[in-house]
Design a protein around this motif. Structure first.
Motif, PDB file in Angstrom:
ATOM      1  N   CYS A 274      13.800 -66.363  77.434  1.00  0.00           N
ATOM      2  CA  CYS A 274      12.654 -66.239  78.337  1.00  0.00           C
ATOM      3  C   CYS A 274      11.354 -66.253  77.543  1.00  0.00           C
ATOM      4  CB  CYS A 274      12.795 -64.960  79.143  1.00  0.00           C
ATOM      5  SG  CYS A 274      11.444 -64.643  80.283  1.00  0.00           S
ATOM      6  N   ARG A 275      11.326 -65.510  76.447  1.00  0.00           N
ATOM      7  CA  ARG A 275      10.131 -65.474  75.594  1.00  0.00           C
ATOM      8  C   ARG A 275       9.807 -66.855  75.038  1.00  0.00           C
ATOM      9  NH1 ARG A 275      11.337 -62.548  70.249  1.00  0.00           N
ATOM     10  NH2 ARG A 275      12.345 -64.571  69.964  1.00  0.00           N
ATOM     11  N   ASP A 276      10.834 -67.588  74.601  1.00  0.00           N
ATOM     12  CA  ASP A 276      10.603 -68.920  74.035  1.00  0.00           C
ATOM     13  C   ASP A 276      10.136 -69.910  75.098  1.00  0.00           C
ATOM     14  OD1 ASP A 276      11.356 -67.914  71.619  1.00  0.00           O
ATOM     15  OD2 ASP A 276      13.300 -68.932  71.531  1.00  0.00           O
ATOM     16  N   LEU A 277      10.682 -69.816  76.291  1.00  0.00           N
ATOM     17  CA  LEU A 277      10.274 -70.735  77.360  1.00  0.00           C
ATOM     18  C   LEU A 277       8.813 -70.534  77.751  1.00  0.00           C
ATOM     19  CD1 LEU A 277      13.446 -70.519  79.637  1.00  0.00           C
ATOM     20  CD2 LEU A 277      12.687 -72.527  78.349  1.00  0.00           C
ATOM     21  N   ALA A 278       8.316 -69.316  77.596  1.00  0.00           N
ATOM     22  CA  ALA A 278       6.927 -69.023  77.951  1.00  0.00           C
ATOM     23  C   ALA A 278       5.967 -69.205  76.781  1.00  0.00           C
ATOM     24  CB  ALA A 278       6.821 -67.594  78.478  1.00  0.00           C
ATOM     25  N   ASP A 279       6.480 -69.624  75.644  1.00  0.00           N
ATOM     26  CA  ASP A 279       5.661 -69.772  74.433  1.00  0.00           C
ATOM     27  C   ASP A 279       5.070 -71.176  74.376  1.00  0.00           C
ATOM     28  OD1 ASP A 279       4.510 -69.837  71.952  1.00  0.00           O
ATOM     29  OD2 ASP A 279       6.306 -69.217  70.850  1.00  0.00           O
ATOM     30  N   PRO A 280       3.748 -71.319  74.442  1.00  0.00           N
ATOM     31  CA  PRO A 280       3.148 -72.660  74.375  1.00  0.00           C
ATOM     32  C   PRO A 280       3.510 -73.406  73.096  1.00  0.00           C
ATOM     33  CG  PRO A 280       1.527 -71.040  75.094  1.00  0.00           C
ATOM     34  CD  PRO A 280       2.732 -70.272  74.652  1.00  0.00           C
ATOM     35  N   PHE A 302      23.930 -71.501  80.755  1.00  0.00           N
ATOM     36  CA  PHE A 302      22.618 -70.897  80.533  1.00  0.00           C
ATOM     37  C   PHE A 302      21.793 -70.922  81.811  1.00  0.00           C
ATOM     38  CE2 PHE A 302      18.085 -71.673  79.390  1.00  0.00           C
ATOM     39  CZ  PHE A 302      17.798 -70.385  78.954  1.00  0.00           C
ATOM     40  N   THR A 303      21.782 -72.059  82.509  1.00  0.00           N
ATOM     41  CA  THR A 303      20.995 -72.174  83.734  1.00  0.00           C
ATOM     42  C   THR A 303      21.465 -71.175  84.782  1.00  0.00           C
ATOM     43  OG1 THR A 303      20.553 -74.520  83.336  1.00  0.00           O
ATOM     44  CG2 THR A 303      20.317 -73.733  85.596  1.00  0.00           C
ATOM     45  N   ARG A 304      22.799 -71.047  84.923  1.00  0.00           N
ATOM     46  CA  ARG A 304      23.350 -70.127  85.908  1.00  0.00           C
ATOM     47  C   ARG A 304      22.985 -68.670  85.552  1.00  0.00           C
ATOM     48  NH1 ARG A 304      27.820 -72.216  85.988  1.00  0.00           N
ATOM     49  NH2 ARG A 304      28.835 -71.015  84.335  1.00  0.00           N
ATOM     50  N   ALA A 305      23.125 -68.311  84.282  1.00  0.00           N
ATOM     51  CA  ALA A 305      22.814 -66.940  83.864  1.00  0.00           C
ATOM     52  C   ALA A 305      21.318 -66.659  83.996  1.00  0.00           C
ATOM     53  CB  ALA A 305      23.263 -66.726  82.421  1.00  0.00           C
ATOM     54  N   PHE A 306      20.487 -67.642  83.662  1.00  0.00           N
ATOM     55  CA  PHE A 306      19.038 -67.454  83.736  1.00  0.00           C
ATOM     56  C   PHE A 306      18.590 -67.294  85.183  1.00  0.00           C
ATOM     57  CE2 PHE A 306      14.573 -68.367  83.549  1.00  0.00           C
ATOM     58  CZ  PHE A 306      14.171 -67.919  82.296  1.00  0.00           C
ATOM     59  N   GLY A 311      15.843 -65.307  88.906  1.00  0.00           N
ATOM     60  CA  GLY A 311      15.615 -65.817  90.252  1.00  0.00           C
ATOM     61  C   GLY A 311      15.204 -67.266  90.335  1.00  0.00           C
ATOM     62  N   VAL A 312      14.927 -67.912  89.205  1.00  0.00           N
ATOM     63  CA  VAL A 312      14.549 -69.330  89.176  1.00  0.00           C
ATOM     64  C   VAL A 312      15.260 -69.989  88.009  1.00  0.00           C
ATOM     65  CG1 VAL A 312      12.275 -68.979  90.236  1.00  0.00           C
ATOM     66  CG2 VAL A 312      12.524 -68.829  87.750  1.00  0.00           C
ATOM     67  N   PRO A 313      15.474 -71.308  88.056  1.00  0.00           N
ATOM     68  CA  PRO A 313      16.061 -71.996  86.917  1.00  0.00           C
ATOM     69  C   PRO A 313      15.088 -72.026  85.734  1.00  0.00           C
ATOM     70  CG  PRO A 313      15.688 -73.517  88.742  1.00  0.00           C
ATOM     71  CD  PRO A 313      15.245 -72.183  89.204  1.00  0.00           C
ATOM     72  N   GLN A 320       6.064 -72.515  85.479  1.00  0.00           N
ATOM     73  CA  GLN A 320       5.204 -71.474  86.025  1.00  0.00           C
ATOM     74  C   GLN A 320       4.538 -70.662  84.914  1.00  0.00           C
ATOM     75  OE1 GLN A 320       7.814 -69.216  88.543  1.00  0.00           O
ATOM     76  NE2 GLN A 320       8.250 -70.954  89.894  1.00  0.00           N
ATOM     77  N   ALA A 321       5.241 -70.458  83.806  1.00  0.00           N
ATOM     78  CA  ALA A 321       4.691 -69.671  82.705  1.00  0.00           C
ATOM     79  C   ALA A 321       3.608 -70.437  81.958  1.00  0.00           C
ATOM     80  CB  ALA A 321       5.799 -69.274  81.742  1.00  0.00           C
ATOM     81  N   LEU A 322       3.811 -71.727  81.756  1.00  0.00           N
ATOM     82  CA  LEU A 322       2.864 -72.536  80.977  1.00  0.00           C
ATOM     83  C   LEU A 322       1.726 -73.106  81.818  1.00  0.00           C
ATOM     84  CD1 LEU A 322       5.337 -74.441  78.621  1.00  0.00           C
ATOM     85  CD2 LEU A 322       4.060 -72.347  78.149  1.00  0.00           C
TER      86      LEU A 322
END
Length: 326
Positions: A274-280, A302-306, A311-313, A320-322
Motif C-alpha cells: 500500500c505504501r509503495d502504491l501511494a509513493d510517487p 495479491f489483487t484479491r487480498a488487497f 475495499g478497492v483493487p 486515487q492516491a496519486l
C-alpha cells in the motif's frame, strides 16, 4: 506522539550553554563531572523519551568527557544502569585502572554505583549516540551477575545486540505513530530485550523469568518477519523453523494477539505494498512487481487480498492516491 522533552544548547547564549548541558545530563542520568574543549560555546541536542520507568535519550553533541566519581556517588545514587550506544563516533572508557575504546554500535553498560570516565568524540564532527536509563530493580538479572558486564562492549551489529539497536534506533527516528500511553509498554519491550541480551551474553538465560523469555522471543519473531517479508516462502512453518520451535508453539505465542501469525504476515505485506502504491517515486513500477517485492508471487492472489483489506483493487487505489482530484 510519546511524551518527550527536547533540549538544545543553541537556544541559549554561548556562555551559558555548557552549564545548561551539564545540568541536563545530570538530571537525565546521575550527577556527573563534565568537561569539554568546546565548553566556551557548546553545541548539543538531546531528546528524552519517557517509557514509563525507563528513559531513552538520543543525543548529538560535541566531544565530551563525563566522570562518575566516588564523591558524586556518595552525594546521590539513583541505583540505575546506563546503557550507552554510540552511533557516530566512539567512547573512550576508563574504569578500575582499565582503559578501552569502543566504536559505533558497541553496547556498553555502566552502573550509577560505580566510578567510571567516558569520553565521547567523533573527530571534528558531532558525536551521536543513544543512552538508556534503567532502574536496577526492574532488570531480570541479579546484581552480582550484572557486575560482569560493567563497562564491557557487546556487539550491536548482529544477533541480539542488533535486535536491540534496531529497536531503539527505529523508536528514536519516529515516535509519531505512538501515543503517550504506549510509553510504558515500549519500556517493557526494551527491558525484555536488554534482559535477554545481557542473559545471552552471560550465558544465563535460565535465570530470566519465563514471561521475559517469551516476550523477547516474540519480538525476535516479529523482527525476523519484518526483515523477510519479500520472501514468498515466509510461512508459519518457516518462521517456526528459523526460531527452533514447533509451529504449534508459534501459534500459541500469538494466541493472545488480535490475529493469527499468517494473517499478521499478510497484513504487514499489504501495508508495505500500500505504501509503495501511494509513493510517487514508484509510479512507474508495475503493480505486479510491487506485489512480488512483498512476497506475493501471484498477481491474482495479491489483487484479491488487497481488495479484501482496502475495499478497492490495487490499480484503483494507486490512481486515487496519486491523482486524488481526478
Amino acid at each position: 506522539m510519546l511524551c518527550e522533552a527536547v533540549f538544545r544548547t543553541e537556544d541559549l547564549p554561548g556562555a551559558d550553554r555548557f552549564d545548561f548541558w551539564r545540568e541536563r545530563i545530570g538530571r537525565t542520568h546521575a550527577p556527573l563531572d563534565l568537561h569539554s574543549e568546546h565548553a566556551a560555546d557548546y553545541r548539543g541536542h538531546q531528546r528524552v523519551l519517557n517509557l514509563g520507568a525507563v528513559h531513552m535519550w538520543p543525543a548529538t553533541h560535541q566531544s565530551l568527557t563525563f566522570r562518575r566519581t566516588p564523591r558524586l556517588i556518595r552525594q546521590s545514587d539513583p541505583e540505575s544502569f546506563h546503557i550507552g550506544i554510540p552511533l557516530n563516533g566512539n567512547n573512550r572508557v576508563a574504569f578500575d585502572d582499565q582503559r578501552a575504546l569502543y566504536g559505533a554500535y558497541d553496547i556498553q553498560l555502566f552502573d550509577s554505583s560505580r566510578a567510571f570516565e567516558v569520553t565521547c568524540s567523533n573527530g571534528a564532527d558531532l558525536f551521536q549516540g543513544i543512552g538508556i536509563e534503567v532502574p536496577k530493580a526492574i532488570l531480570h538479572l541479579p546484581q552480582h551477575t550484572m557486575d560482569r558486564l560493567f563497562a564491557q562492549a557487546i556487539c550491536g551489529k548482529d544477533g541480539m545486540g542488533a535486535l536491540l539497536v534496531q529497536f531503539v534506533t527505529r523508536l528514536a527516528a519516529d515516535t509519531s505513530c505512538y501515543q503517550p500511553c504506549d510509553g510504558p509498554r515500549l519500556g517493557t519491550v526494551l527491558v525484555d530485550l536488554l534482559s535477554a541480551l545481557f542473559a545471552h551474553t552471560l550465558d544465563a538465560d535460565r535465570v530470566l523469568p519465563p514471561e521475559t523469555r517469551t516476550r523477547a522471543l516474540v519480538h525476535r519473531i516479529r523482527d525476523h518477519v519484518q526483515r523477510n517479508l519479500h520472501d514468498p516462502q515466509l510461512t508459519p512453518t518457516s518462521i517456526a523453523a528459523a526460531h527452533h520451535i514447533s509451529t504449534s508453539y508459534l501459534h500459541r505465542l500469538f494466541r493472545d494477539e488480535d490475529e493469527t501469525v499468517a494473517a499478521w504476515v499478510r497484513r504487514q505485506r499489504l501495508e508495505r505494498a500500500c505504501r509503495d502504491l501511494a509513493d510517487p517515486a514508484m509510479c512507474a513500477t508495475p503493480i505486479h512487481a510491487i506485489a512480488a517485492r512483498w512476497g506475493f508471487t501471484r498477481a491474482a492472489d495479491f489483487t484479491r487480498a488487497f481488495r479484501g483489506a482496502y475495499g478497492v483493487p490495487p490499480k484503483d487505489f494507486r490512481r486515487q492516491a496519486l491523482h486524488p482530484r481526478s
